[in-house]
Design a protein around this motif. Structure first.
Motif, mmCIF file in Angstrom:
data_model
loop_
_atom_site.group_PDB
_atom_site.id
_atom_site.type_symbol
_atom_site.label_atom_id
_atom_site.label_comp_id
_atom_site.label_asym_id
_atom_site.label_seq_id
_atom_site.Cartn_x
_atom_site.Cartn_y
_atom_site.Cartn_z
ATOM 1 N N MET A 1 0.852 -1.171 0.000
ATOM 2 C CA MET A 1 0.000 0.000 0.000
ATOM 3 C C MET A 1 0.898 1.235 0.000
ATOM 4 O O MET A 1 1.892 1.297 0.699
ATOM 5 C CB MET A 1 -0.890 -0.026 1.245
ATOM 6 N N SER A 2 0.515 2.213 -0.758
ATOM 7 C CA SER A 2 1.362 3.394 -0.880
ATOM 8 C C SER A 2 1.330 4.226 0.402
ATOM 9 O O SER A 2 0.372 4.197 1.173
ATOM 10 C CB SER A 2 0.897 4.242 -2.062
ATOM 11 N N THR A 3 2.385 4.956 0.608
ATOM 12 C CA THR A 3 2.513 5.806 1.787
ATOM 13 C C THR A 3 1.428 6.878 1.810
ATOM 14 O O THR A 3 0.824 7.141 2.857
ATOM 15 C CB THR A 3 3.901 6.455 1.796
ATOM 16 N N PHE A 4 1.150 7.454 0.665
ATOM 17 C CA PHE A 4 0.137 8.504 0.572
ATOM 18 C C PHE A 4 -1.232 7.977 0.992
ATOM 19 O O PHE A 4 -1.954 8.625 1.759
ATOM 20 C CB PHE A 4 0.095 9.054 -0.860
ATOM 21 N N LEU A 5 -1.585 6.813 0.513
ATOM 22 C CA LEU A 5 -2.881 6.225 0.847
ATOM 23 C C LEU A 5 -2.976 5.911 2.337
ATOM 24 O O LEU A 5 -4.016 6.132 2.967
ATOM 25 C CB LEU A 5 -3.115 4.959 0.017
ATOM 26 N N ARG A 6 -1.900 5.425 2.915
ATOM 27 C CA ARG A 6 -1.908 5.129 4.345
ATOM 28 C C ARG A 6 -2.090 6.394 5.175
ATOM 29 O O ARG A 6 -2.799 6.375 6.190
ATOM 30 C CB ARG A 6 -0.632 4.394 4.743
ATOM 31 N N TRP A 7 -1.478 7.507 4.766
ATOM 32 C CA TRP A 7 -1.679 8.757 5.499
ATOM 33 C C TRP A 7 -3.121 9.240 5.367
ATOM 34 O O TRP A 7 -3.692 9.787 6.309
ATOM 35 C CB TRP A 7 -0.718 9.837 5.020
ATOM 36 N N ILE A 8 -3.709 9.060 4.201
ATOM 37 C CA ILE A 8 -5.099 9.469 4.004
ATOM 38 C C ILE A 8 -6.034 8.627 4.875
ATOM 39 O O ILE A 8 -7.042 9.117 5.374
ATOM 40 C CB ILE A 8 -5.480 9.365 2.511
ATOM 41 N N LEU A 9 -5.697 7.360 5.098
ATOM 42 C CA LEU A 9 -6.556 6.463 5.865
ATOM 43 C C LEU A 9 -6.460 6.652 7.380
ATOM 44 O O LEU A 9 -7.256 6.070 8.112
ATOM 45 C CB LEU A 9 -6.231 5.012 5.518
ATOM 46 N N VAL A 10 -5.530 7.450 7.854
ATOM 47 C CA VAL A 10 -5.355 7.608 9.305
ATOM 48 C C VAL A 10 -6.619 8.147 9.971
ATOM 49 O O VAL A 10 -7.075 7.606 10.981
ATOM 50 C CB VAL A 10 -4.130 8.505 9.615
ATOM 51 N N ALA A 11 -7.211 9.188 9.432
ATOM 52 C CA ALA A 11 -8.417 9.767 10.043
ATOM 53 C C ALA A 11 -9.622 8.842 9.952
ATOM 54 O O ALA A 11 -10.303 8.613 10.965
ATOM 55 C CB ALA A 11 -8.725 11.121 9.420
ATOM 56 N N PRO A 12 -9.933 8.256 8.783
ATOM 57 C CA PRO A 12 -11.087 7.353 8.739
ATOM 58 C C PRO A 12 -10.937 6.121 9.613
ATOM 59 O O PRO A 12 -11.916 5.639 10.191
ATOM 60 C CB PRO A 12 -11.182 6.955 7.261
ATOM 61 N N VAL A 13 -9.709 5.643 9.758
ATOM 62 C CA VAL A 13 -9.487 4.455 10.589
ATOM 63 C C VAL A 13 -9.787 4.760 12.053
ATOM 64 O O VAL A 13 -10.325 3.917 12.775
ATOM 65 C CB VAL A 13 -8.039 3.951 10.385
ATOM 66 N N SER A 14 -9.478 5.967 12.491
ATOM 67 C CA SER A 14 -9.794 6.320 13.876
ATOM 68 C C SER A 14 -11.303 6.376 14.087
ATOM 69 O O SER A 14 -11.809 5.956 15.132
ATOM 70 C CB SER A 14 -9.139 7.644 14.267
ATOM 71 N N LEU A 15 -12.037 6.866 13.103
ATOM 72 C CA LEU A 15 -13.499 6.866 13.195
ATOM 73 C C LEU A 15 -14.059 5.450 13.198
ATOM 74 O O LEU A 15 -15.041 5.172 13.883
ATOM 75 C CB LEU A 15 -14.106 7.679 12.048
ATOM 76 N N VAL A 16 -13.443 4.567 12.439
ATOM 77 C CA VAL A 16 -13.872 3.160 12.441
ATOM 78 C C VAL A 16 -13.722 2.572 13.839
ATOM 79 O O VAL A 16 -14.612 1.863 14.322
ATOM 80 C CB VAL A 16 -13.068 2.347 11.397
ATOM 81 N N GLY A 17 -12.620 2.872 14.512
ATOM 82 C CA GLY A 17 -12.424 2.394 15.880
ATOM 83 C C GLY A 17 -13.493 2.910 16.817
ATOM 84 O O GLY A 17 -14.013 2.166 17.664
ATOM 85 N N TYR A 18 -13.854 4.169 16.671
ATOM 86 C CA TYR A 18 -14.909 4.757 17.501
ATOM 87 C C TYR A 18 -16.235 4.043 17.263
ATOM 88 O O TYR A 18 -16.940 3.681 18.206
ATOM 89 C CB TYR A 18 -15.035 6.248 17.191
ATOM 90 N N PHE A 19 -16.582 3.829 15.996
ATOM 91 C CA PHE A 19 -17.869 3.216 15.686
ATOM 92 C C PHE A 19 -17.908 1.735 16.060
ATOM 93 O O PHE A 19 -18.972 1.221 16.422
ATOM 94 C CB PHE A 19 -18.237 3.430 14.223
ATOM 95 N N ILE A 20 -16.785 1.049 16.005
ATOM 96 C CA ILE A 20 -16.749 -0.344 16.465
ATOM 97 C C ILE A 20 -17.136 -0.410 17.938
ATOM 98 O O ILE A 20 -17.987 -1.214 18.336
ATOM 99 C CB ILE A 20 -15.354 -0.963 16.222
ATOM 100 N N ALA A 21 -16.523 0.426 18.748
ATOM 101 C CA ALA A 21 -16.832 0.426 20.178
ATOM 102 C C ALA A 21 -18.269 0.885 20.432
ATOM 103 O O ALA A 21 -18.958 0.337 21.301
ATOM 104 C CB ALA A 21 -15.852 1.318 20.932
ATOM 105 N N LEU A 22 -18.731 1.866 19.679
ATOM 106 C CA LEU A 22 -20.101 2.359 19.835
ATOM 107 C C LEU A 22 -21.110 1.251 19.559
ATOM 108 O O LEU A 22 -22.022 1.008 20.358
ATOM 109 C CB LEU A 22 -20.345 3.541 18.895
ATOM 110 N N PHE A 23 -20.946 0.538 18.447
ATOM 111 C CA PHE A 23 -21.895 -0.516 18.097
ATOM 112 C C PHE A 23 -21.784 -1.715 19.031
ATOM 113 O O PHE A 23 -22.792 -2.365 19.329
ATOM 114 C CB PHE A 23 -21.727 -0.926 16.639
ATOM 115 N N LEU A 24 -20.587 -2.023 19.502
ATOM 116 C CA LEU A 24 -20.451 -3.098 20.492
ATOM 117 C C LEU A 24 -21.182 -2.738 21.785
ATOM 118 O O LEU A 24 -21.893 -3.580 22.357
ATOM 119 C CB LEU A 24 -18.982 -3.379 20.784
ATOM 120 N N GLY A 25 -21.029 -1.511 22.237
ATOM 121 C CA GLY A 25 -21.719 -1.075 23.446
ATOM 122 C C GLY A 25 -23.225 -1.090 23.288
ATOM 123 O O GLY A 25 -23.953 -1.540 24.176
#
Length: 133
Positions: A1-25
């Motif tokens: 995976m390219s470096t640029f794409l990984r930097w772009i994914l940093v913010a959405p991945v953090s939101l995914v973590g938030y929503f995983i915990a939200l839906f589990l709760g």
């Protein structure tokens, strides 16, 4: 995976973590309500003795899990400056959590969120330190 794409994914991945915990709760609370005995159902609300404990644990554990995932997933995703990325994400998330916690009066969830994120930041720090040794 390219470096640029990984930097772009940093913010959405953090939101995914938030929503995983939200839906589990939400799922844990929904399961607890679905298992409610009929004698404790009043207007489709469960007043079983265990429900207050389930809600209290959920309001402490899942915000802490969300904060931990919000710190961990960008750390894993970032191609470089991983610890700095985790620190920035934690500080941003802490600011959002403080705003939300103070505006809603959810002080225990705020405390759990800050502790959960700080503990994950410490784990990330220890991982970075031990990799250099």
């Amino acid at each position: 995976m390219s470096t640029f794409l990984r930097w772009i994914l940093v913010a959405p991945v953090s939101l995914v973590g938030y929503f995983i915990a939200l839906f589990l709760g939400m799922g844990v609370i929904m399961i607890a309500e679905a298992l409610c005995p009929t004698q404790y159902l009043i207007s489709e609300t469960c007043f079983a003795p265990y429900m207050q404990s389930v809600e209290t644990v959920s309001l402490l554990f899942f915000p802490a899990l969300a904060a931990a995932l919000v710190v961990l997933l960008p750390y894993i995703t970032a191609p470089s400056y991983k610890f700095l990325t985790a620190c920035i994400v934690y500080m941003t998330g802490a600011g959002v959590a403080i705003y939300m916690g103070l505006s809603t009066g959810a002080y225990t969830s705020l405390f759990a969120t800050l502790i959960g994120g700080a503990l994950m930041l410490y784990v990330v720090y220890r991982t970075v330190v031990f990799r250099k040794i």
